[in-house]
Write a protein that holds these residues in place. Structure first.
Motif, mmCIF file in Angstrom:
data_model
loop_
_atom_site.group_PDB
_atom_site.id
_atom_site.type_symbol
_atom_site.label_atom_id
_atom_site.label_comp_id
_atom_site.label_asym_id
_atom_site.label_seq_id
_atom_site.Cartn_x
_atom_site.Cartn_y
_atom_site.Cartn_z
ATOM 1 N N GLU B 217 0.822 -1.210 0.000
ATOM 2 C CA GLU B 217 0.000 0.000 0.000
ATOM 3 C C GLU B 217 0.854 1.256 0.000
ATOM 4 O O GLU B 217 1.992 1.275 0.493
ATOM 5 N N ASP B 255 -4.647 4.088 -5.317
ATOM 6 C CA ASP B 255 -5.004 4.130 -3.898
ATOM 7 C C ASP B 255 -6.326 4.873 -3.753
ATOM 8 O O ASP B 255 -6.455 6.015 -4.217
ATOM 9 N N ASP B 263 -1.670 1.061 -5.066
ATOM 10 C CA ASP B 263 -1.548 -0.168 -4.298
ATOM 11 C C ASP B 263 -1.146 -1.272 -5.267
ATOM 12 O O ASP B 263 -1.770 -1.437 -6.319
#
Lengths: 173, 440
Positions: B217, B255, B263
């Motif tokens: 992430e 993201d 991500d």
């Protein structure tokens, strides 16, 4: 009059089981819940302890017994995870209490009603779990409601097999 | 009052049970420095006791099921399903022979790597000691991706040990019991591992999501990150050694919370959903068998002898250079202090040759004529005596016919004004008095 009526129906429809059946059923549910996901690619798409709690709470028609059984099994499940102990306990306590309370007022011999109750209480248990985890404890965790729906359906399928089997083990006067 | 408790007995029991559990939950959660709540990582005594009881109840049946499944599988394989055993045996024998050769090569590479690492002073850790363990059970919940192994503190396991398979990383030991241990899998939401993308060298933290998939992430958007790129452990989390395979990039998604961040979805190299046997990394220290230790000691000793020989050679060369430098310095000092000691017959240096280095001398009139013999260079003595050049001692007979001593002394006191080039060479000496005291 209502209370007397309820007690009357409860006394008429109460199911009793040997202590060994209680113990083995509960233990088997907890062990299989921990072991079977190994055979299902790590996915726990069911909740055997919840199904057992709902069944015994319904057939015993006792909210207190349902509450205590739900709390004990929920705490035991929490102990096997790495989460806080008590989240599952609260969820299954609620489920056991509601199952025992409803069992006083409905015909627990009706298989369809029992399955429907199992489905609804599975969703309620998941909702309480999320509520406690994310709202009361303020912990961050993603949630997939589709998986919870699948789990509720799977619980119903298990109940379709397990409930008639356990009915055969009850003590008949 | 009695009727109140009787009438509301169910609700009161429910409230009491819920209240007790809420208090227990509140004691397990603390406010982190980041402002978010978090669970106490090391469990309290009461919580650990409950976990210990639960594990003690579940582990024996799980071991029984696991062993029964193994026994049944062995019985089936050993006594019933024996088809193609000979063919498999032949193929396996070929594989063993091939692997033996590969193992020998790899052992040599490992020794070389060990020596190079020692030479370069690397502190990178290698996996030297592992403990095999069996997966015997899980938590039973998708919200908690942990499993239990059949090894515990009695086998030397401690918290935060890395758990891997030959394919890639699996997780870390989260809780240790006497004969079992709980392993937190890397695809859990609360897990984390430092990883690095092999090609782009992008670092990040690997976590699991709600679906149990791995993702890195919060990376800055980078078009170089492509599907199929390998993901390795970065080694900065103090749990996993550096360079272990994690998986490959399966996709890149933006993201949802932050713009210009992405991500990276990672497909795990290890089969996290079908784990059976895992390896727990128990030590990073070298633990070679005696034969390999002897080989390593020999190589280290040889390396030390080579280094000593090289060092001695360098010292000798340095001493020789210093001696040459001192000799050169002494000769330079002598040359500076004795400027008159030059060879008078030596040819004069060609000025054209010393004008500009690398530039050819221009032919001139001076070069057209033959070179003249160099003029001898004589110093002017401050006090003329008989040892001065050209002052040869006179015979006694001629000394009586010479000028008076006073004149001779006077003339001798005068410095000669003749050019040095007109002096005769030593092969044809002239009497000194004929030049210094010419006869009238």
């Amino acid at each position: 009059m209502t209370v007397l009526g309820a007690n009357y129906r409860r006394d008429l429809g109460i199911h009793r089981f040997p202590v060994l059946v209680y113990a083995l059923t509960v233990l088997a549910a907890l062990v299989l819940q921990a072991w079977l996901p190994r055979l299902l690619a790590g996915h726990a798409w069911f909740d055997l302890p919840l199904v057992v709690v709902v069944y015994f709470s319904l057939v015993r028609r006792d909210p207190v017994q349902g509450t205590l059984m739900g709390a004990a099994m929920g705490l035991f499940e929490d102990a096997l995870t790495h989460h806080a102990i008590g989240v599952n306990g609260v969820a299954k306590t609620m489920a056991g209490f509601l199952a025992g309370s409803v069992g006083v007022r409905i015909d627990v011999e009706n298989h369809t009603v029992r399955l429907l109750l199992t489905f609804l209480l599975s969703l309620l248990s998941s909702a309480v779990y999320v509520f406690v985890y994310r709202v009361l404890l303020g912990l961050d965790q993603q949630w997939n409601w589709v998986m919870e729906l699948i789990k509720a359906v799977a619980n119903v399928l298990i109940a379709m097999v397990l409930f008639p089997f356990l009915d055969r083990l009850q003590i008949r006067d | 009052m009695e009727s109140f408790f009787v009438r509301y007995r169910n609700f009161l029991v429910l409230l009491a049970v819920l209240l007790a559990q809420m208090i227990g939950l509140a004691m397990q959660v603390r406010l982190a420095d980041s402002g978010h709540n978090s669970l106490d990582l090391p469990d309290g005594k009461g919580v650990r006791l409950i976990r210990l009881w639960a594990e003690a109840m579940v582990a024996p049946p799980e071991r029984f099921f696991h062993d029964s499944k193994l026994d049944a599988g062995l019985w089936w394989q050993n006594y019933v399903n024996l088809g193609h055993v000979r063919d498999e045996n032949r193929d396996l024998q070929k594989t063993i022979d091939r692997l033996r050769l590969e193992q020998a090569e790899l052992l040599e590479d490992a020794k070389e790597g060990q020596r190079l690492q020692a030479l370069l002073g690397f502190q990178q850790k290698y996996v030297y000691k592992t403990l095999a363990a069996q997966d015997i059970g899980s938590s039973g919940s998708d919200a908690s991706r942990v499993f239990y192994i059949d090894k515990g503190s009695a086998d030397g396991l401690v918290r935060d040990m890395a758990v891997v398979t030959p394919d890639g990383i699996v997780g870390k030991v989260r809780d240790v019991f006497p004969h079992t241990a709980q392993v937190l899998v890397v695809n859990d939401q609360t897990s984390g591992a430092g990883v690095i993308l092999e090609t782009t060298r992008t670092r990040g933290i690997l976590r699991g999501n709600a679906q149990g998939r791995l993702q890195v992430e919060g990376l800055l958007s980078d078009p170089r990150i492509q599907r199929g790129e390998k993901v390795l452990t970065a080694g900065g989390d103090m749990i996993f050694p550096r360079g272990l395979p994690v998986g490959v990039v399966e996709g890149v998604v933006p993201d949802p919370d932050r713009d210009s961040f992405i991500d990276v979805i990672v497909k795990s190299a290890a089969h996290l959903d079908r784990l059976d046997e895992v390896l727990v990394i128990t030590s990073f220290e070298p633990d070679f068998p005696p034969g390999q230790q002897h080989d390593l000691a020999t190589s280290v000793a040889l390396k030390g002898a080579d280094a000593q020989a090289i060092k001695e050679q360098q010292i000798r060369e340095q001493q020789i250079k210093e001696q040459q430098k001192e000799q050169q310095k002494a000769s330079d000092i002598m040359a500076e202090r004795l400027p008159g000691l030059t060879n008078p017959n030596a040819p004069a240096p060609n000025p054209a040759a010393t004008l500009v280095p690398g530039k050819a001398a221009q032919p001139g009139p001076a070069q057209a004529t033959p070179a003249q013999p160099p003029a001898p260079k004589l110093l002017q003595p401050k006090r003329f005596d008989r040892f001065s050049p050209g002052a040869a001692p006179q015979p006694p007979a001629k000394a009586e016919n010479s000028a008076p001593a006073g004149q001779g002394n006077k003339s001798a006191s005068k410095p000669t004004s003749k050019p040095a080039s007109k002096l005769q060479p030593p092969a044809h000496p002239q009497p000194a008095h004929t030049e210094r005291n010419p006869q009238p």
